[in-house]
Design a protein around this motif. Structure first.
Motif, mmCIF file in Angstrom:
data_model
loop_
_atom_site.group_PDB
_atom_site.id
_atom_site.type_symbol
_atom_site.label_atom_id
_atom_site.label_comp_id
_atom_site.label_asym_id
_atom_site.label_seq_id
_atom_site.Cartn_x
_atom_site.Cartn_y
_atom_site.Cartn_z
ATOM 1 N N GLY A 112 -46.486 -49.211 43.493
ATOM 2 C CA GLY A 112 -47.677 -49.394 42.672
ATOM 3 C C GLY A 112 -48.743 -50.262 43.307
ATOM 4 N N GLN A 113 -48.408 -50.932 44.430
ATOM 5 C CA GLN A 113 -49.425 -51.717 45.119
ATOM 6 C C GLN A 113 -50.397 -50.799 45.851
ATOM 7 O OE1 GLN A 113 -46.542 -54.645 47.160
ATOM 8 N NE2 GLN A 113 -48.432 -55.838 46.886
ATOM 9 N N ASP A 114 -51.599 -51.306 46.090
ATOM 10 C CA ASP A 114 -52.618 -50.528 46.781
ATOM 11 C C ASP A 114 -52.315 -50.435 48.274
ATOM 12 O OD1 ASP A 114 -53.924 -50.387 44.356
ATOM 13 O OD2 ASP A 114 -55.319 -52.014 44.803
ATOM 14 N N LEU A 115 -52.787 -49.354 48.872
ATOM 15 C CA LEU A 115 -52.701 -49.168 50.317
ATOM 16 C C LEU A 115 -53.931 -49.794 50.967
ATOM 17 C CD1 LEU A 115 -51.612 -47.816 52.962
ATOM 18 C CD2 LEU A 115 -52.931 -45.770 52.270
ATOM 19 N N PHE A 116 -53.701 -50.561 52.032
ATOM 20 C CA PHE A 116 -54.776 -51.242 52.738
ATOM 21 C C PHE A 116 -54.829 -50.715 54.165
ATOM 22 C CE2 PHE A 116 -57.692 -54.760 52.616
ATOM 23 C CZ PHE A 116 -57.826 -55.173 53.931
ATOM 24 N N ILE A 117 -56.009 -50.245 54.611
ATOM 25 C CA ILE A 117 -56.151 -49.697 55.957
ATOM 26 C C ILE A 117 -57.244 -50.459 56.699
ATOM 27 C CG2 ILE A 117 -56.897 -47.690 57.284
ATOM 28 C CD1 ILE A 117 -55.415 -45.935 55.395
ATOM 29 N N VAL A 118 -56.891 -50.961 57.891
ATOM 30 C CA VAL A 118 -57.789 -51.790 58.688
ATOM 31 C C VAL A 118 -58.115 -51.062 59.981
ATOM 32 C CG1 VAL A 118 -58.129 -54.050 59.747
ATOM 33 C CG2 VAL A 118 -56.599 -53.815 57.772
ATOM 34 N N PRO A 119 -59.396 -50.789 60.260
ATOM 35 C CA PRO A 119 -59.731 -50.182 61.550
ATOM 36 C C PRO A 119 -59.535 -51.181 62.685
ATOM 37 C CG PRO A 119 -61.727 -50.761 60.369
ATOM 38 C CD PRO A 119 -60.589 -51.024 59.425
ATOM 39 N N THR A 120 -58.956 -50.734 63.794
ATOM 40 C CA THR A 120 -58.842 -51.598 64.970
ATOM 41 C C THR A 120 -60.090 -51.435 65.817
ATOM 42 O OG1 THR A 120 -57.614 -49.865 66.103
ATOM 43 C CG2 THR A 120 -56.339 -51.569 64.976
ATOM 44 N N GLY A 121 -60.531 -52.535 66.399
ATOM 45 C CA GLY A 121 -61.867 -52.560 66.975
ATOM 46 C C GLY A 121 -61.982 -52.265 68.438
ATOM 47 N N LYS A 132 -67.608 -40.392 54.258
ATOM 48 C CA LYS A 132 -68.512 -39.613 53.419
ATOM 49 C C LYS A 132 -69.975 -39.714 53.888
ATOM 50 C CE LYS A 132 -65.937 -37.843 50.050
ATOM 51 N NZ LYS A 132 -65.910 -36.398 49.710
ATOM 52 N N GLY A 133 -70.195 -39.655 55.197
ATOM 53 C CA GLY A 133 -71.552 -39.613 55.729
ATOM 54 C C GLY A 133 -72.204 -40.956 55.931
ATOM 55 N N TYR A 134 -71.509 -42.047 55.622
ATOM 56 C CA TYR A 134 -72.045 -43.396 55.820
ATOM 57 C C TYR A 134 -71.091 -44.194 56.695
ATOM 58 C CZ TYR A 134 -75.201 -42.279 51.963
ATOM 59 O OH TYR A 134 -76.148 -41.690 51.169
ATOM 60 N N THR A 135 -71.599 -45.227 57.330
ATOM 61 C CA THR A 135 -70.766 -46.088 58.163
ATOM 62 C C THR A 135 -70.607 -47.451 57.497
ATOM 63 O OG1 THR A 135 -72.749 -46.671 59.443
ATOM 64 C CG2 THR A 135 -71.288 -44.984 60.354
ATOM 65 N N TYR A 136 -69.394 -47.984 57.586
ATOM 66 C CA TYR A 136 -69.059 -49.239 56.923
ATOM 67 C C TYR A 136 -68.325 -50.163 57.884
ATOM 68 C CZ TYR A 136 -69.903 -46.522 52.661
ATOM 69 O OH TYR A 136 -70.471 -45.727 51.684
ATOM 70 N N THR A 137 -68.585 -51.461 57.748
ATOM 71 C CA THR A 137 -67.717 -52.449 58.366
ATOM 72 C C THR A 137 -66.615 -52.786 57.367
ATOM 73 O OG1 THR A 137 -69.105 -54.268 57.563
ATOM 74 C CG2 THR A 137 -69.581 -53.409 59.763
ATOM 75 N N GLY A 138 -65.689 -53.637 57.795
ATOM 76 C CA GLY A 138 -64.622 -54.025 56.890
ATOM 77 C C GLY A 138 -63.493 -53.006 56.864
ATOM 78 N N SER A 139 -62.693 -53.097 55.827
ATOM 79 C CA SER A 139 -61.495 -52.284 55.688
ATOM 80 C C SER A 139 -61.566 -51.436 54.421
ATOM 81 C CB SER A 139 -60.260 -53.195 55.651
ATOM 82 O OG SER A 139 -60.247 -54.058 56.759
ATOM 83 N N PHE A 140 -60.515 -50.631 54.214
ATOM 84 C CA PHE A 140 -60.491 -49.738 53.054
ATOM 85 C C PHE A 140 -59.216 -49.952 52.252
ATOM 86 C CE2 PHE A 140 -63.684 -47.947 55.684
ATOM 87 C CZ PHE A 140 -64.581 -47.353 54.821
ATOM 88 N N LEU A 141 -59.406 -49.940 50.946
ATOM 89 C CA LEU A 141 -58.322 -50.137 49.999
ATOM 90 C C LEU A 141 -58.230 -48.885 49.132
ATOM 91 C CD1 LEU A 141 -56.478 -52.636 49.478
ATOM 92 C CD2 LEU A 141 -58.041 -53.285 47.646
ATOM 93 N N TYR A 142 -57.022 -48.402 48.899
ATOM 94 C CA TYR A 142 -56.812 -47.192 48.097
ATOM 95 C C TYR A 142 -55.996 -47.552 46.865
ATOM 96 C CZ TYR A 142 -58.533 -44.985 52.274
ATOM 97 O OH TYR A 142 -59.320 -44.643 53.343
ATOM 98 N N HIS A 143 -56.558 -47.254 45.707
ATOM 99 C CA HIS A 143 -55.960 -47.633 44.425
ATOM 100 C C HIS A 143 -55.691 -46.366 43.621
ATOM 101 C CE1 HIS A 143 -55.455 -50.099 40.754
ATOM 102 N NE2 HIS A 143 -56.181 -49.187 40.133
ATOM 103 N N ARG A 144 -54.454 -46.151 43.196
ATOM 104 C CA ARG A 144 -54.105 -44.997 42.375
ATOM 105 C C ARG A 144 -54.658 -45.204 40.971
ATOM 106 N NH1 ARG A 144 -49.716 -41.771 44.148
ATOM 107 N NH2 ARG A 144 -50.182 -40.628 42.224
ATOM 108 N N ASN A 145 -55.505 -44.280 40.511
ATOM 109 C CA ASN A 145 -56.118 -44.448 39.194
ATOM 110 C C ASN A 145 -55.439 -43.556 38.149
ATOM 111 O OD1 ASN A 145 -57.310 -41.799 39.284
ATOM 112 N ND2 ASN A 145 -58.984 -42.614 40.527
ATOM 113 N N SER A 146 -55.882 -43.661 36.917
ATOM 114 C CA SER A 146 -55.251 -42.941 35.804
ATOM 115 C C SER A 146 -55.532 -41.448 35.829
ATOM 116 C CB SER A 146 -55.712 -43.533 34.466
ATOM 117 O OG SER A 146 -57.120 -43.419 34.328
ATOM 118 N N TYR A 147 -56.462 -41.019 36.687
ATOM 119 C CA TYR A 147 -56.775 -39.587 36.811
ATOM 120 C C TYR A 147 -55.881 -38.903 37.841
ATOM 121 C CZ TYR A 147 -61.036 -40.684 34.221
ATOM 122 O OH TYR A 147 -61.934 -41.108 33.271
ATOM 123 N N GLY A 148 -54.994 -39.666 38.479
ATOM 124 C CA GLY A 148 -54.135 -39.096 39.503
ATOM 125 C C GLY A 148 -54.812 -38.980 40.847
ATOM 126 N N THR A 149 -55.989 -39.563 40.989
ATOM 127 C CA THR A 149 -56.721 -39.527 42.250
ATOM 128 C C THR A 149 -56.838 -40.949 42.811
ATOM 129 O OG1 THR A 149 -58.837 -39.660 41.058
ATOM 130 C CG2 THR A 149 -58.003 -37.462 41.619
#
Length: 521
Positions: A112-121, A132-149
């Motif tokens: 049930g914990q979120d997945l954390f993904i860190v880009p290596t530099g 999705k067509g944009y560039t970001y610094t930092g990392s990404f966190l994935y949280h399972r929501n009530s919609y199953g997505t």
């Protein structure tokens, strides 16, 4: 939220000069954020598949794991791929695949914990990731929501987050001082509203519901410099960062917070806004017509159970913005709208009504009490009222050529003043003259009197003195200008002030009442 209507007394807002003061964390009302979790896709717009790509020349892969409540990470493995796809797996898990081949790189379930993904530099201190067509610094966190997505969340350092807000909330080609003002407002808003989406697993969203955030793609040297030059600085009231809301344009006056929302914030006071008229802006003015029959259909479409509407009228705030809109049906039922609900209720693509601001009039076409928001007495404020370059002579001699006169009651040209004690603003700061005498020019309004300097009737209308119409002709004019909720800083107004030579500190001082700029650490 519905509020009881009350007439609001004229509130005089005084223009204050800012000082930048150090402040310890213990003085702040809550801990200042060093990182921000920004929801990119979430809830009903969550993703069943989320692709990432390390930006060419920067990244070489990813590491992954979970995040502890204190923000520290538990690393579980590495992903030797530049392009990856994350999907839900099972009831609480995640599957990570290589985007092109579909090869499974990892299947994890952290209970049930979120997945954390860190880009290596690959040696780069700020690796960037395409999403999705944009560039970001930092990392990404994935949280399972009530919609199953998946809720996809960017976990980013505060100052990098602000750098991803500025070029999307304000044109990245606008004057540097306007961009600095936007950076101060965005950082302060962030600190004051952190955790607003806690139940969704993040702090702020990336839309106009919070602040528009799209990462690094539209940032440039000027926008980044605007953020860097204000790093660690916040707009504060009583020692705490303010909820420094802002809007695109207001059409001539901002508003008191309690007249738009349901709370009184002392730093969100109405000020007249001459600055938008000094620059190129969108939605400067608009006019529509609407009939009682259309109003009836519109109200029913909004879920109201009402008979045919037979009467309608508006009431206005002391600043000359709409404050209340009342409809009465054939059975005597009253439908009463106040604050921001007026703008949201009237806006209708079905009838081609593009209401976008609180700066509007709603008047009977056959017998209007006013014809424009400009008919009202200027909004209360400390107003700066003459173009740069106009010399002003005071008791101590001739002031700098960029001096502006300030009063507490409306927009004036320096050429319109009579003897009196007024603060004077120059590009180097605020000074007070014991006596300032400016002669010549045309009519002006004496503060609080509704008359000009010679005592003649001004012809301006006090919005609180308008009588309720006895009947409706059946057709109404809806006319105004601006785009937004009319609270806090006008972005186009900031642009206009910057083009006139004002600094970010002076822009902030104008739009937010009684505040300071403080460096918080």
């Amino acid at each position: 939220m519905k509020r009881h209507h009350r007439r609001t007394a004229l509130i005089l807002c005084i223009f204050l000069l800012f000082t930048i003061l150090p402040m310890s964390p213990a003085q702040a009302a809550s801990p200042l954020p060093s990182f921000v979790k920004v929801g990119l896709y979430y809830g009903s717009e969550g993703l069943s598949r989320a692709n990432l790509q390390n930006k060419t020349g920067y990244g070489s892969g990813y590491t992954y794991g979970t995040m502890n409540p204190d923000g520290s990470l538990n690393y579980y493995g590495t992903l030797n791929a530049v392009e990856i796809t994350v999907q839900p797996s099972g009831s609480t898990g995640f599957k990570i695949t290589q985007t092109d081949s579909g090869a499974v790189l990892a299947s994890v379930d952290f209970g049930g914990q979120d997945l954390f993904i860190v880009p290596t530099g690959n040696g780069c201190p700020r690796p960037e990731t395409w999403f999705k067509g944009y560039t970001y610094t930092g990392s990404f966190l994935y949280h399972r929501n009530s919609y199953g997505t998946l809720n996809v969340i960017n976990y980013v350092a505060l100052e990098d987050y602000i750098k991803g807000v500025i070029p999307y909330e304000m044109n990245n080609q606008w004057p540097y001082e306007a961009l600095r003002a936007q950076a101060l407002a965005a950082r302060s808003y962030t600190a004051a509203t952190m955790g607003g989406h806690k139940s969704d697993g993040f702090d702020l969203c990336n839309s106009t519901d919070c602040q528009v955030y799209r990462g690094t793609k539209s940032a440039n040297e000027t926008t980044d410099a605007a953020v860097d030059s204000t790093a660690g600085m916040y707009i504060t009231y009583a020692g705490s960062p303010i909820m420094a809301v802002y809007h695109a344009s207001n059409g001539g006056a901002t508003e008191n917070s309690e007249n738009i929302w349901n709370s009184t914030l002392p730093y969100l006071r109405a000020v007249a806004d001459p600055w938008e008229a000094m620059t190129t802006t969108t939605r400067r003015s608009w006019t529509y017509e609407i009939t009682l029959s259309q109003i009836t259909k519109l109200l029913r479409a909004r879920g109201n159970d009402c008979a045919s509407i037979v009467h309608a009228y508006a009431e206005y705030t002391a600043a000359g913005n709409i404050g209340r809109l009342v409809f009465i049906d054939a059975n005597g039922k009253v439908l009463d709208y106040e604050g921001e609900s007026i703008r949201l209720m009237l806006r209708s693509t079905d009838y081609g009504i593009g209401i976008s601001s609180q700066r509007l009039i709603f008047e009977d076409k056959a017998n209007p009490r006013v014809t424009s928001p400009a008919d009202f007495i200027p909004a209360p404020s400390g107003v700066i009222g003459t173009p740069l370059g106009t010399p002003i002579t005071g008791s101590s001699g001739t002031l700098a050529a960029d001096a502006h006169v300030l009063t507490s009651s409306g927009l004036y040209s320096a050429q319109h003043f009579y003897g009196g004690s007024y603060p004077v603003l120059t590009s180097s700061g605020l000074t007070t003259q014991a006596m300032l005498t400016v002669t010549g020019g045309s009519q002006s309004f004496a503060p609080g009197s509704g008359t000009d300097s010679s005592g003649s009737a001004s012809g301006a209308i006090d919005p609180l003195s308008l009588q309720i119409p006895a009947s409706s002709s059946g057709t109404f004019i809806v006319s105004g200008g601006g785009n937004g909720h009319n609270l806090g800083m006008s972005q186009f107004g900031a642009k206009g002030m910057a083009e006139q030579g004002y600094t970010a500190e002076q822009i902030i001082a104008y739009y937010y009442t009684g505040v300071s700029i403080q460096r918080l650490s």
